[in-house]
Design a protein around this motif. Structure first.
Motif, PDB file in Angstrom:
ATOM      1  N   LEU A 208      29.508  33.784  63.767  1.00  0.00           N
ATOM      2  CA  LEU A 208      28.691  34.964  64.025  1.00  0.00           C
ATOM      3  C   LEU A 208      28.069  34.945  65.420  1.00  0.00           C
ATOM      4  O   LEU A 208      27.902  35.986  66.053  1.00  0.00           O
ATOM      5  N   GLN A 209      27.699  33.750  65.891  1.00  0.00           N
ATOM      6  CA  GLN A 209      26.965  33.646  67.146  1.00  0.00           C
ATOM      7  C   GLN A 209      27.685  32.730  68.128  1.00  0.00           C
ATOM      8  O   GLN A 209      28.462  31.863  67.732  1.00  0.00           O
ATOM      9  N   SER A 210      27.392  32.923  69.390  1.00  0.00           N
ATOM     10  CA  SER A 210      27.956  32.047  70.418  1.00  0.00           C
ATOM     11  C   SER A 210      27.074  32.089  71.651  1.00  0.00           C
ATOM     12  O   SER A 210      26.295  33.028  71.861  1.00  0.00           O
ATOM     13  N   GLY A 211      27.183  31.063  72.469  1.00  0.00           N
ATOM     14  CA  GLY A 211      26.534  31.027  73.766  1.00  0.00           C
ATOM     15  C   GLY A 211      27.597  31.024  74.851  1.00  0.00           C
ATOM     16  O   GLY A 211      28.746  30.623  74.602  1.00  0.00           O
ATOM     17  N   PHE A 212      27.232  31.476  76.046  1.00  0.00           N
ATOM     18  CA  PHE A 212      28.235  31.505  77.109  1.00  0.00           C
ATOM     19  C   PHE A 212      27.605  31.231  78.463  1.00  0.00           C
ATOM     20  O   PHE A 212      26.412  31.460  78.688  1.00  0.00           O
TER      21      PHE A 212
ATOM     22  N   ASN B 170      20.642  51.235  94.716  1.00  0.00           N
ATOM     23  CA  ASN B 170      21.980  51.700  95.089  1.00  0.00           C
ATOM     24  C   ASN B 170      21.913  53.217  95.223  1.00  0.00           C
ATOM     25  O   ASN B 170      22.263  53.967  94.304  1.00  0.00           O
ATOM     26  N   ILE B 171      21.451  53.681  96.369  1.00  0.00           N
ATOM     27  CA  ILE B 171      21.110  55.095  96.559  1.00  0.00           C
ATOM     28  C   ILE B 171      22.291  56.013  96.288  1.00  0.00           C
ATOM     29  O   ILE B 171      22.158  57.067  95.655  1.00  0.00           O
ATOM     30  N   ASN B 172      23.467  55.640  96.747  1.00  0.00           N
ATOM     31  CA  ASN B 172      24.644  56.503  96.599  1.00  0.00           C
ATOM     32  C   ASN B 172      25.397  56.275  95.293  1.00  0.00           C
ATOM     33  O   ASN B 172      26.466  56.852  95.087  1.00  0.00           O
ATOM     34  N   ASN B 173      24.835  55.438  94.414  1.00  0.00           N
ATOM     35  CA  ASN B 173      25.475  55.138  93.134  1.00  0.00           C
ATOM     36  C   ASN B 173      26.922  54.671  93.331  1.00  0.00           C
ATOM     37  O   ASN B 173      27.842  55.085  92.621  1.00  0.00           O
ATOM     38  N   THR B 174      27.100  53.804  94.321  1.00  0.00           N
ATOM     39  CA  THR B 174      28.435  53.299  94.635  1.00  0.00           C
ATOM     40  C   THR B 174      28.857  52.242  93.621  1.00  0.00           C
ATOM     41  O   THR B 174      28.068  51.381  93.249  1.00  0.00           O
ATOM     42  N   LYS B 175      30.090  52.333  93.201  1.00  0.00           N
ATOM     43  CA  LYS B 175      30.626  51.376  92.237  1.00  0.00           C
ATOM     44  C   LYS B 175      31.561  50.409  92.950  1.00  0.00           C
ATOM     45  O   LYS B 175      32.388  50.820  93.775  1.00  0.00           O
ATOM     46  N   ALA B 176      31.399  49.134  92.634  1.00  0.00           N
ATOM     47  CA  ALA B 176      32.174  48.095  93.317  1.00  0.00           C
ATOM     48  C   ALA B 176      32.895  47.231  92.290  1.00  0.00           C
ATOM     49  O   ALA B 176      32.394  47.017  91.175  1.00  0.00           O
ATOM     50  N   PRO B 177      34.065  46.705  92.636  1.00  0.00           N
ATOM     51  CA  PRO B 177      34.785  45.829  91.707  1.00  0.00           C
ATOM     52  C   PRO B 177      34.145  44.440  91.638  1.00  0.00           C
ATOM     53  O   PRO B 177      33.522  43.987  92.592  1.00  0.00           O
ATOM     54  N   PHE B 178      34.303  43.795  90.493  1.00  0.00           N
ATOM     55  CA  PHE B 178      33.853  42.410  90.356  1.00  0.00           C
ATOM     56  C   PHE B 178      34.822  41.639  89.483  1.00  0.00           C
ATOM     57  O   PHE B 178      35.586  42.216  88.694  1.00  0.00           O
ATOM     58  N   PHE B 179      34.777  40.332  89.632  1.00  0.00           N
ATOM     59  CA  PHE B 179      35.617  39.425  88.856  1.00  0.00           C
ATOM     60  C   PHE B 179      34.726  38.332  88.282  1.00  0.00           C
ATOM     61  O   PHE B 179      33.733  37.943  88.898  1.00  0.00           O
ATOM     62  N   SER B 180      35.078  37.850  87.117  1.00  0.00           N
ATOM     63  CA  SER B 180      34.244  36.812  86.506  1.00  0.00           C
ATOM     64  C   SER B 180      35.083  35.863  85.669  1.00  0.00           C
ATOM     65  O   SER B 180      36.178  36.205  85.202  1.00  0.00           O
ATOM     66  N   VAL B 181      34.548  34.670  85.494  1.00  0.00           N
ATOM     67  CA  VAL B 181      35.135  33.668  84.612  1.00  0.00           C
ATOM     68  C   VAL B 181      34.033  33.178  83.690  1.00  0.00           C
ATOM     69  O   VAL B 181      32.863  33.085  84.092  1.00  0.00           O
ATOM     70  N   GLU B 182      34.395  32.871  82.462  1.00  0.00           N
ATOM     71  CA  GLU B 182      33.370  32.589  81.455  1.00  0.00           C
ATOM     72  C   GLU B 182      33.816  31.476  80.515  1.00  0.00           C
ATOM     73  O   GLU B 182      34.996  31.377  80.161  1.00  0.00           O
ATOM     74  N   LEU B 183      32.862  30.640  80.132  1.00  0.00           N
ATOM     75  CA  LEU B 183      33.088  29.623  79.113  1.00  0.00           C
ATOM     76  C   LEU B 183      32.166  29.936  77.938  1.00  0.00           C
ATOM     77  O   LEU B 183      30.938  29.956  78.097  1.00  0.00           O
ATOM     78  N   GLU B 184      32.745  30.185  76.787  1.00  0.00           N
ATOM     79  CA  GLU B 184      31.989  30.539  75.586  1.00  0.00           C
ATOM     80  C   GLU B 184      32.046  29.374  74.600  1.00  0.00           C
ATOM     81  O   GLU B 184      33.099  28.747  74.426  1.00  0.00           O
ATOM     82  N   VAL B 185      30.922  29.077  73.954  1.00  0.00           N
ATOM     83  CA  VAL B 185      30.835  27.961  73.008  1.00  0.00           C
ATOM     84  C   VAL B 185      30.291  28.488  71.688  1.00  0.00           C
ATOM     85  O   VAL B 185      29.317  29.242  71.657  1.00  0.00           O
ATOM     86  N   PHE B 186      30.917  28.083  70.587  1.00  0.00           N
ATOM     87  CA  PHE B 186      30.484  28.528  69.264  1.00  0.00           C
ATOM     88  C   PHE B 186      30.871  27.487  68.229  1.00  0.00           C
ATOM     89  O   PHE B 186      31.640  26.553  68.509  1.00  0.00           O
ATOM     90  N   GLU B 187      30.328  27.638  67.034  1.00  0.00           N
ATOM     91  CA  GLU B 187      30.638  26.714  65.954  1.00  0.00           C
ATOM     92  C   GLU B 187      32.061  26.957  65.472  1.00  0.00           C
ATOM     93  O   GLU B 187      32.467  28.107  65.250  1.00  0.00           O
ATOM     94  N   LYS B 188      32.821  25.875  65.328  1.00  0.00           N
ATOM     95  CA  LYS B 188      34.224  25.999  64.932  1.00  0.00           C
ATOM     96  C   LYS B 188      34.328  26.289  63.444  1.00  0.00           C
ATOM     97  O   LYS B 188      34.168  25.416  62.600  1.00  0.00           O
TER      98      LYS B 188
END
Length: 289
Positions: A170-174, A147-165
């Motif tokens: 302390l830990q989780s996977g996603f 990224n020669i010009n160090n251009t910053k671009a917007p992004f969007f994301s969705v995530e599903l996180e799983v952990f012990e109930k």
């Protein structure tokens, strides 16, 4: 400044791993073990790639390894039951249904530490999974892309996180799906599927801080480049195991929801950063399902 951030994140990750373990010495060998149960009898575990060793520690700080050796006729010697029987002889609890496994032994010791009876059960702490859905919006300069010009671009994301109930896991996977938009100066679009892991090194009721590891990613990308006054679209897809690290925080705003802040892709083990200082910052909202 960049080196300072990398050193800070390495230090946090190292401290997180160390504080989750305890060092013991048995048979003149030093091992790092996980504390499974604490009480009148402690249960400790030492996991390697190929095996799991279990130890118990009595009130006088004596260590015993739990074993179950096999005979030539495929029968077992059940040494672990002999050890547990001696340590719990002051109770009326039976070892008849205790199998040679971490979960079964853990439940037996927890029952003993809680003054359990002969008819204790193994069902009080079965592992239950909890899921959490998150949506994010952020800004990135694609740290692992040219990224020669160090251009910053917007992004969007969705995530599903799983952990012990449990109250404070302390830990989780996603699993995360992220889509970055192109900008006027950088005609690059990408969709990234990522699997990762988090470790909460500060874990409070109202907020936490964690290391954020993207372990494996699959990226679909399209870039428009100008060649001899012609626009050419280059499409690519690739699977990578970058082991990229970041840092994040969840701030509790209600019983089942959180505001999340993440600074990701600070550095990677198996991917090279560009010459630009890494920028991958996102804010989002998470909800327990």
């Amino acid at each position: 400044m960049k080196n300072f951030f990398l050193l800070l994140l390495f230090s946090i990750t190292y401290i997180s791993i160390i504080t989750a373990q305890e060092q013991i010495t048995i048979n003149n060998k030093t091992l790092f073990v996980k504390i499974e149960v604490e009480g009148k009898i402690d249960l400790l575990s030492h996991r390697t790639k190929d095996s799991l060793r279990l130890f118990v520690r009595s009130t006088n700080n004596t260590l015993h390894e739990l074993k179950n050796t096999k005979n030539n006729d495929n029968s077992f010697n059940n040494e672990y039951k002999t050890v547990l029987g001696k340590l719990t002889k002051d109770s009326s609890m039976s070892l008849e249904d205790v199998g040679f496994g971490r979960y079964s032994i853990k439940q037996f010791i927890k029952a003993y530490n809680s003054n359990g009876t002969r008819r204790y059960t193994y069902t009080d702490e079965k592992v239950t999974a909890q899921t959490r859905l998150g949506v994010f919006a952020g800004l990135s300069n694609h740290p692992f892309m040219e990224n020669i010009n160090n251009t910053k671009a917007p992004f969007f994301s969705v995530e599903l996180e799983v952990f012990e109930k449990k109250p404070l896991p302390l830990q989780s996977g996603f699993f995360n799906i992220s889509h970055a938009l192109e900008s006027n100066d950088y005609k690059f679009v990408s969709t990234v599927l990522a699997l990762g892991h988090r470790f909460r090194f500060i874990n409070k009721e109202t907020f936490n801080l964690y290391t954020n590891l993207n372990a494996a990613t699959y990226t679909f990308s399209k870039q428009t480049i100008e060649v001899n006054d012609r626009s050419i679209n280059e499409k690519n897809s690739a699977f990578r195991v970058p082991f990229s690290f970041g840092i994040g925080s969840d701030i509790k705003v209600s019983e089942n929801s959180f505001i999340s802040l993440i600074y990701n892709e600070l550095f990677a083990v198996f991917a090279s950063n560009s010459d630009n200082f890494p920028v991958n910052i996102a804010a989002g909202y998470k909800l327990n399902l």
